[in-house]
Design an enzyme around this catalytic site. Structure first.
Site, short mmCIF file in Angstrom:
data_model
loop_
_atom_site.label_atom_id
_atom_site.label_comp_id
_atom_site.label_asym_id
_atom_site.label_seq_id
_atom_site.Cartn_x
_atom_site.Cartn_y
_atom_site.Cartn_z
N ASP A 1 6.30 -63.03 -41.25
CA ASP A 1 5.87 -63.31 -42.14
C ASP A 1 5.28 -64.18 -42.76
OD1 ASP A 1 7.99 -60.75 -42.28
OD2 ASP A 1 8.76 -61.94 -40.51
N GLU B 1 11.02 -61.05 -28.19
CA GLU B 1 10.28 -62.25 -27.67
C GLU B 1 9.73 -63.07 -29.14
OE1 GLU B 1 9.18 -64.11 -25.85
OE2 GLU B 1 10.76 -63.03 -24.30
N GLY B 2 9.49 -62.92 -30.43
CA GLY B 2 8.79 -63.47 -31.76
C GLY B 2 10.28 -64.47 -31.76
N HIS B 3 11.67 -63.76 -31.81
CA HIS B 3 12.37 -64.72 -32.28
C HIS B 3 12.69 -65.91 -31.07
CE1 HIS B 3 13.76 -60.80 -34.12
NE2 HIS B 3 13.70 -61.57 -35.50
N GLY C 1 18.59 -59.85 -36.51
CA GLY C 1 19.22 -59.59 -35.34
C GLY C 1 17.94 -58.84 -34.73
N GLN D 1 6.48 -64.81 -46.89
CA GLN D 1 8.13 -64.89 -46.42
C GLN D 1 8.14 -66.79 -45.68
OE1 GLN D 1 12.06 -62.88 -44.57
NE2 GLN D 1 10.98 -64.21 -43.11
P1 AMP Z 1 14.11 -61.25 -38.73
O1 AMP Z 1 14.86 -60.58 -37.74
O2 AMP Z 1 13.00 -59.45 -38.99
O3 AMP Z 1 14.39 -61.19 -40.41
O4 AMP Z 1 12.50 -61.98 -38.63
C1 AMP Z 1 13.78 -63.54 -38.21
C2 AMP Z 1 12.60 -64.35 -38.09
O5 AMP Z 1 11.55 -64.68 -36.79
C3 AMP Z 1 11.40 -64.22 -39.79
O6 AMP Z 1 11.62 -65.98 -39.26
C4 AMP Z 1 10.18 -63.82 -38.58
O7 AMP Z 1 9.10 -64.54 -39.06
C5 AMP Z 1 10.58 -64.20 -37.22
N1 AMP Z 1 9.53 -63.59 -36.07
C6 AMP Z 1 9.67 -62.33 -36.17
N2 AMP Z 1 8.43 -61.15 -35.21
C7 AMP Z 1 8.01 -62.43 -35.05
C8 AMP Z 1 7.17 -61.96 -34.36
N3 AMP Z 1 6.43 -61.53 -33.69
N4 AMP Z 1 7.07 -63.82 -34.10
C9 AMP Z 1 7.03 -64.57 -34.15
N5 AMP Z 1 8.24 -64.48 -35.12
C10 AMP Z 1 8.49 -63.59 -35.47
#
Ligand code: AMP
Length: 284
Positions: free
Chosen positions: A150, A35-37, A31, A153
């Site tokens: 990540d 923009e990455g998500h 959550g 991961q």
């Molecule tokens: P998180 O909410 O941090 O667990 O991230 C959920 C998913 O979003 C994971 O697969 C992360 O690798 C991906 N994610 C987080 N930050 C970015 C980003 N800046 N660019 C691309 N994917 C991202």
């Protein structure tokens, strides 16, 4: 968009989708969406008939002194972003739903979980693999989308799916950055304005490393040294690790032959930020 909070309802819903022949794309998140998500969600939206997003701040992947309690949360805003992207189901289970007292099973990938973030966050990847394995069994996706920000991961989950013969495509997508180069992260919310220049040393040092490889430097230690110097030039930073490793099995490298991963973890104020670059000899 349907919001589902229980495991049985999610499983029933996925069964129905599969029964009617829909391909399910899945984006697991913690959550505080950015923009990455959203880039993962948009790709999953394009490639599947149904898009399921989960939001679950998973306690088992945080260490005892880490930021589980303070991790940023904004479910209302997240739900509206999910709606905008065209998400079909938002799955937001509670901690008791995911981890009843009776639960005693852990999924663990050996080897590549012991380096980089695994070395400084003991137990972190067991928490990740266990929760993602559970989410896969609940959502039963055809494809799951992860960010290469990540990288470790992604690599660990890819291995888990292969080793446990899960019939799920694991798709890794590029890191989305702010205009100034900072990799987007929910944890950027912890940064004070005066810490921003410290945070920018991560992406700047990755650029410098790419440049070194372009210039013909193949010594991982020389690259680590240069990167360390750039990051340490800012007083707000404290390096956790700077490592050049094999991009496939994440083991240490003595020279860069074809592809290497440069991975960084750096504390900037209260935020522990990670970033990485794949260094490729031909066209890095
Ligand atoms: P998180 O909410 O941090 O667990 O991230 C959920 C998913 O979003 C994971 O697969 C992360 O690798 C991906 N994610 C987080 N930050 C970015 C980003 N800046 N660019 C691309 N994917 C991202």
């Amino acid at each position: 968009m349907k919001i589902i909070t229980t495991i049985t309802e999610m499983q029933d819903h996925s069964d129905r989708l599969r029964h009617q022949g829909d391909r399910i794309g899945f984006v697991p998140t913690m959550g505080f969406l950015h923009e990455g998500h959203l880039s993962l969600m948009r790709r999953a939206r394009e490639e599947n008939q149904a898009l399921v997003v989960s939001i679950f701040v998973n306690p088992t992947q945080f260490g005892p002194d880490e930021d589980y309690d303070t991790y940023p949360r904004d479910l209302e805003k997240d739900a509206s972003l999910c709606r905008e992207v065209g998400c079909d189901v938002l799955f937001t289970p509670g901690v008791d739903e995911m981890y009843p007292q009776s639960s005693v099973t852990t999924v663990s990938v050996a080897g590549m979980t012991e380096t980089l973030c695994g070395a400084s966050r003991p137990g972190h990847f067991d928490g990740v693999t266990t929760v993602v394995c559970k989410l896969f069994n609940i959502v039963r996706p055809h494809a799951a989308y992860f960010g290469l920000k990540d990288y470790q991961q992604y690599r660990v989950l890819f291995q888990m799916v292969q080793d446990l013969n899960m019939n799920i495509h694991i798709i890794g997508l590029p890191t989305i950055r702010e205009e100034d180069g900072l990799a987007m992260s929910s944890r950027n919310a912890y940064l004070y304005d005066d810490e921003r220049s410290g945070a920018l040393t991560l992406s700047r040092s990755l650029d410098a490393a790419r440049e070194m490889v372009r210039e013909g430097i193949r010594d991982p230690r020389a690259i680590e040294q240069k990167v360390t110097g750039i990051i340490e030039s800012e007083p707000t930073t404290r390096i956790d690790y700077v490592s050049v490793v094999d991009a496939d099995d994440l083991t240490p490298l003595s020279t860069i032959d074809e592809r290497a991963l440069l991975a960084l973890a750096v504390f900037v104020g209260d935020a522990r930020l990670i970033d990485n670059a794949v260094l490729e000899i031909n066209g890095n």
